[in-house]
Design an enzyme around this catalytic site. Structure first.
Site: not given
Ligand code: CMP
Length: 142
Positions: A10, A50, A58, A86, A92, A113, A127
């Protein structure tokens, strides 16, 4: 089974100049890069990727972050690649990520993240196809 998974480094991790360190973790864990590119995502591309999160509070921040700078998108291949990736990423939310995971070491918040990884075989297939034509994914040399 040998699987493929979609991984994204990212904008926060690209800005920190840790693309190489992150790819090294994948390689050291037995995953191979079989497709890769650096791209600046448009709002449309990030939003489409997404789409499953469209109704979440979010979503807007997620799209704005994912378009804030270039990302590196890659396909990783290897034994149990989806789960292995993972594990390497960690939770996450970096606050919950186990020590030594990519998110524990490089991420600052749940929004920024560091990496994305497919969460299932079905999402990996979707994806990978979202970012790469079948001809752009190379066979691993064994
Ligand atoms: P990712 O695995 O890229 O998938 C969706 C992204 O949304 C996740 O990583 C986070 O960076 C972001 N995100 C922000 N807030 C939340 C949340 N409450 N739960 C899950 N993903 C979140």
């Amino acid at each position: 089974a040998v699987e493929r998974t979609l991984s994204i480094i990212k904008p926060d991790a690209v800005a920190k100049n840790v693309i190489g360190e992150i790819l090294t973790r994948f390689e050291k864990a037995g995953l191979s890069v079989v497709a890769a590119k650096m791209v600046q995502l448009s709002e449309r591309e990030a939003g489409g990727f997404y789409a499953e999160h469209q109704a979440r509070p979010f979503f807007k921040d997620l799209v704005s972050f994912m378009t804030s700078g270039p990302v590196v998108v890659q396909v990783l291949e290897g034994e149990g690649a989806i789960a292995k990736n993972r594990e390497l990423m960690g939770a996450t939310n970096p606050k919950d990520a186990a020590p030594g995971t990519i998110r524990a070491d490089f991420a600052v918040s749940i929004d920024e993240n560091a990496v994305h990884g497919s969460d299932s075989e079905a999402s990996a297939a979707r994806e990978i196809a979202y970012f790469f034509a079948a001809t752009e994914v190379c066979a691993r040399i064994r």
